[in-house]
Design a protein around this motif. Structure first.
Motif, PDB file in Angstrom:
ATOM      1  N   LEU A 307     -21.025  -6.716 -51.846  1.00  0.00           N
ATOM      2  CA  LEU A 307     -21.633  -6.581 -53.161  1.00  0.00           C
ATOM      3  C   LEU A 307     -20.552  -6.793 -54.209  1.00  0.00           C
ATOM      4  O   LEU A 307     -19.407  -6.347 -54.023  1.00  0.00           O
ATOM      5  CB  LEU A 307     -22.227  -5.180 -53.329  1.00  0.00           C
ATOM      6  CG  LEU A 307     -23.356  -4.790 -52.383  1.00  0.00           C
ATOM      7  CD1 LEU A 307     -23.480  -3.281 -52.306  1.00  0.00           C
ATOM      8  CD2 LEU A 307     -24.661  -5.422 -52.831  1.00  0.00           C
ATOM      9  N   CYS A 308     -20.864  -7.467 -55.289  1.00  0.00           N
ATOM     10  CA  CYS A 308     -19.876  -7.634 -56.356  1.00  0.00           C
ATOM     11  C   CYS A 308     -20.525  -7.444 -57.718  1.00  0.00           C
ATOM     12  O   CYS A 308     -21.680  -7.829 -57.934  1.00  0.00           O
ATOM     13  CB  CYS A 308     -19.175  -8.998 -56.257  1.00  0.00           C
ATOM     14  SG  CYS A 308     -20.230 -10.429 -56.493  1.00  0.00           S
ATOM     15  N   VAL A 309     -19.795  -6.798 -58.612  1.00  0.00           N
ATOM     16  CA  VAL A 309     -20.231  -6.578 -59.994  1.00  0.00           C
ATOM     17  C   VAL A 309     -19.028  -6.771 -60.892  1.00  0.00           C
ATOM     18  O   VAL A 309     -17.882  -6.712 -60.440  1.00  0.00           O
ATOM     19  CB  VAL A 309     -20.817  -5.164 -60.198  1.00  0.00           C
ATOM     20  CG1 VAL A 309     -22.062  -4.952 -59.363  1.00  0.00           C
ATOM     21  CG2 VAL A 309     -19.775  -4.095 -59.885  1.00  0.00           C
ATOM     22  N   LYS A 310     -19.286  -7.000 -62.166  1.00  0.00           N
ATOM     23  CA  LYS A 310     -18.168  -7.161 -63.096  1.00  0.00           C
ATOM     24  C   LYS A 310     -17.530  -5.819 -63.402  1.00  0.00           C
ATOM     25  O   LYS A 310     -16.306  -5.677 -63.397  1.00  0.00           O
ATOM     26  CB  LYS A 310     -18.647  -7.836 -64.378  1.00  0.00           C
ATOM     27  CG  LYS A 310     -17.503  -8.225 -65.312  1.00  0.00           C
ATOM     28  CD  LYS A 310     -17.980  -9.115 -66.434  1.00  0.00           C
ATOM     29  CE  LYS A 310     -16.806  -9.596 -67.286  1.00  0.00           C
ATOM     30  NZ  LYS A 310     -17.252 -10.490 -68.375  1.00  0.00           N
ATOM     31  N   ASP A 311     -18.348  -4.825 -63.666  1.00  0.00           N
ATOM     32  CA  ASP A 311     -17.847  -3.470 -63.942  1.00  0.00           C
ATOM     33  C   ASP A 311     -19.001  -2.511 -63.720  1.00  0.00           C
ATOM     34  O   ASP A 311     -19.950  -2.479 -64.514  1.00  0.00           O
ATOM     35  CB  ASP A 311     -17.318  -3.366 -65.374  1.00  0.00           C
ATOM     36  CG  ASP A 311     -16.651  -2.014 -65.653  1.00  0.00           C
ATOM     37  OD1 ASP A 311     -16.871  -1.070 -64.885  1.00  0.00           O
ATOM     38  OD2 ASP A 311     -15.920  -1.927 -66.660  1.00  0.00           O
ATOM     39  N   LEU A 315     -22.684  -1.393 -66.168  1.00  0.00           N
ATOM     40  CA  LEU A 315     -23.983  -1.937 -65.787  1.00  0.00           C
ATOM     41  C   LEU A 315     -25.094  -1.143 -66.462  1.00  0.00           C
ATOM     42  O   LEU A 315     -24.951   0.057 -66.709  1.00  0.00           O
ATOM     43  CB  LEU A 315     -24.171  -1.848 -64.276  1.00  0.00           C
ATOM     44  CG  LEU A 315     -23.451  -2.867 -63.381  1.00  0.00           C
ATOM     45  CD1 LEU A 315     -23.657  -2.500 -61.917  1.00  0.00           C
ATOM     46  CD2 LEU A 315     -23.948  -4.285 -63.651  1.00  0.00           C
ATOM     47  N   PRO A 316     -26.231  -1.788 -66.759  1.00  0.00           N
ATOM     48  CA  PRO A 316     -27.392  -1.016 -67.212  1.00  0.00           C
ATOM     49  C   PRO A 316     -27.733   0.054 -66.178  1.00  0.00           C
ATOM     50  O   PRO A 316     -27.460  -0.112 -64.983  1.00  0.00           O
ATOM     51  CB  PRO A 316     -28.501  -2.075 -67.309  1.00  0.00           C
ATOM     52  CG  PRO A 316     -27.780  -3.378 -67.452  1.00  0.00           C
ATOM     53  CD  PRO A 316     -26.500  -3.227 -66.678  1.00  0.00           C
ATOM     54  N   ALA A 317     -28.341   1.152 -66.613  1.00  0.00           N
ATOM     55  CA  ALA A 317     -28.614   2.270 -65.716  1.00  0.00           C
ATOM     56  C   ALA A 317     -29.420   1.845 -64.495  1.00  0.00           C
ATOM     57  O   ALA A 317     -29.111   2.254 -63.366  1.00  0.00           O
ATOM     58  CB  ALA A 317     -29.343   3.371 -66.479  1.00  0.00           C
ATOM     59  N   HIS A 318     -30.437   0.987 -64.694  1.00  0.00           N
ATOM     60  CA  HIS A 318     -31.270   0.600 -63.556  1.00  0.00           C
ATOM     61  C   HIS A 318     -30.501  -0.275 -62.570  1.00  0.00           C
ATOM     62  O   HIS A 318     -30.761  -0.230 -61.374  1.00  0.00           O
ATOM     63  CB  HIS A 318     -32.539  -0.115 -64.033  1.00  0.00           C
ATOM     64  CG  HIS A 318     -32.317  -1.142 -65.082  1.00  0.00           C
ATOM     65  ND1 HIS A 318     -32.313  -0.868 -66.421  1.00  0.00           N
ATOM     66  CD2 HIS A 318     -32.076  -2.467 -64.979  1.00  0.00           C
ATOM     67  CE1 HIS A 318     -32.108  -1.966 -67.108  1.00  0.00           C
ATOM     68  NE2 HIS A 318     -31.943  -2.954 -66.263  1.00  0.00           N
ATOM     69  N   ALA A 319     -29.527  -1.071 -63.056  1.00  0.00           N
ATOM     70  CA  ALA A 319     -28.693  -1.860 -62.153  1.00  0.00           C
ATOM     71  C   ALA A 319     -27.736  -0.943 -61.380  1.00  0.00           C
ATOM     72  O   ALA A 319     -27.458  -1.179 -60.199  1.00  0.00           O
ATOM     73  CB  ALA A 319     -27.909  -2.911 -62.933  1.00  0.00           C
ATOM     74  N   GLN A 320     -27.249   0.103 -62.026  1.00  0.00           N
ATOM     75  CA  GLN A 320     -26.399   1.064 -61.332  1.00  0.00           C
ATOM     76  C   GLN A 320     -27.166   1.757 -60.215  1.00  0.00           C
ATOM     77  O   GLN A 320     -26.631   1.997 -59.131  1.00  0.00           O
ATOM     78  CB  GLN A 320     -25.862   2.110 -62.320  1.00  0.00           C
ATOM     79  CG  GLN A 320     -24.854   1.564 -63.319  1.00  0.00           C
ATOM     80  CD  GLN A 320     -24.288   2.646 -64.214  1.00  0.00           C
ATOM     81  OE1 GLN A 320     -24.472   3.827 -63.971  1.00  0.00           O
ATOM     82  NE2 GLN A 320     -23.590   2.237 -65.272  1.00  0.00           N
ATOM     83  N   TRP A 321     -28.439   2.061 -60.473  1.00  0.00           N
ATOM     84  CA  TRP A 321     -29.243   2.717 -59.441  1.00  0.00           C
ATOM     85  C   TRP A 321     -29.427   1.792 -58.231  1.00  0.00           C
ATOM     86  O   TRP A 321     -29.353   2.244 -57.088  1.00  0.00           O
ATOM     87  CB  TRP A 321     -30.608   3.102 -60.011  1.00  0.00           C
ATOM     88  CG  TRP A 321     -30.522   4.104 -61.130  1.00  0.00           C
ATOM     89  CD1 TRP A 321     -29.515   4.998 -61.363  1.00  0.00           C
ATOM     90  CD2 TRP A 321     -31.466   4.285 -62.192  1.00  0.00           C
ATOM     91  NE1 TRP A 321     -29.766   5.730 -62.491  1.00  0.00           N
ATOM     92  CE2 TRP A 321     -30.956   5.327 -63.030  1.00  0.00           C
ATOM     93  CE3 TRP A 321     -32.682   3.694 -62.519  1.00  0.00           C
ATOM     94  CZ2 TRP A 321     -31.643   5.760 -64.158  1.00  0.00           C
ATOM     95  CZ3 TRP A 321     -33.365   4.132 -63.650  1.00  0.00           C
ATOM     96  CH2 TRP A 321     -32.842   5.150 -64.465  1.00  0.00           C
TER      97      TRP A 321
END
Length: 338
Positions: A307-311, A315-321
């Protein structure tokens, strides 16, 4: 004095008319046609830039081609600058277009964060997570994980697109998507955060009576003398396999291309050719089909998906979930891939 004012007003009205028809130029045009972009305009600009096509960008935005073209024309009139350079095959952003896309991305990401943070307070407010995935994760590992998440979060939607791993990394790095799933063979940008997700082992699938069916293991090059069945051109995994065949100086002799692993295995069973696919898919299909699975000895056939994310913190809360959900189930996914 009255006459002078009237003349000035007439000139001003004439300039406004010229502006409406796109005849004014430069800064004067931007002054007379103030920027009044709405969210549909900004999302359209993003979608056109990412698709490199007004037609495809319009479709992603839920607009007709005529409506999208008119919106782009209106934005260009308001700015007094061309946003997209029209080419024989699609479009590309100009300098002004790149600037607009950059700010449009910031605005839409901030809106998604707002939706996520207010979701607990505002009933019915929906959020959308944009997820980019390579072929193996999309077809084999994600489906059983997404259902439980969507059931637990009825106000969250997930927009999934299949992309090659290098393209996913570039998109995540520039903030064009929330979460990516890539193979670790790709050069991950140093500014990205990554987390383990699953193990993807590619194997050779052969008809039960094929000369290679009873081999204990085989090198990929030794199988290239035979016909193959594959995924459509442009699918990330098939491009990966084709590239490794090309490195040997040979090309896959593909008899037919099919959209999914189950369909490929059914054609392989009939004796048409061999296939390379994730072990999870091959094992599942072998339960009902007369096919054999032969391990490949090449190092590139064992891939660790990440999995990769920028930070993660921004992230928006729903993306963090969703990220938390996928990370929590990564161990189980890895066990299932053995």
């Amino acid at each position: 004095m009255v006459a002078k004012i009237s003349a000035t007003g007439a000139r001003h009205n004439a300039e406004e008319a010229r502006c409406a028809f796109g005849l004014a130029e430069g800064c004067r045009l931007a002054y007379l046609c103030p920027m009044r972009f709405d969210l549909t305009d900004l999302r359209l600009a993003l979608n056109v830039a990412e698709a490199a096509s007004i037609t495809h960008g319009a479709a992603r935005s839920g607009l007709s081609l005529a409506a999208a073209s008119e919106r782009i024309r209106d934005m260009e009139l308001a700015l007094g600058a061309t946003l997209f350079e029209r080419k024989r095959r699609g479009v590309s952003p100009t300098s002004a277009g790149h600037a607009l896309v950059h700010h449009a991305r910031i605005v839409t990401q901030q809106l998604e964060r707002m939706r996520g943070e207010l979701g607990a307070f505002a009933k019915g407010l929906r959020g959308c997570v944009r997820l980019l995935s390579n072929t193996a994760a999309l077809q084999e590992f994600l489906p059983p994980l997404l259902g439980p998440f969507l059931s637990a979060h009825p106000s969250i939607d997930i927009a999934i697109e299949e992309r090659p791993s290098p393209e996913i990394v570039r998109s995540i790095a520039r903030g064009a998507a929330d979460i990516g799933i890539v193979a670790d063979a790709v050069d991950l940008a140093s500014e990205l955060e990554t987390f383990p997700f699953a193990e993807d082992r590619l194997v050779l699938v052969a008809p039960a009576k094929h000369p290679l069916a009873h081999r204990r293991r085989i090198a990929f090059t030794d199988a290239l003398a035979y016909d193959f069945v594959g995924l459509p051109a442009g699918v990330a995994l098939q491009d990966h396999i084709d590239n490794h065949a090309a490195r040997t100086g040979r090309a896959l002799r593909l008899r037919v291309r099919l959209p999914g692993f189950d369909a490929i295995c059914r054609v392989v069973e009939s004796g048409i050719g061999l296939a390379v696919m994730p072990k999870t898919a091959a094992t599942r299909c072998r339960r009902s089909l007369s096919i054999s699975i032969v391990p490949l000895t090449d190092a590139w056939t064992l891939r660790h998906l990440r999995l990769c994310v920028k930070d993660a913190r921004t992230l928006p809360a729903h993306a963090q979930w969703l990220l938390t959900h996928l990370r929590a189930r990564a161990n189980g996914t890895n066990r299932n891939s053995d």
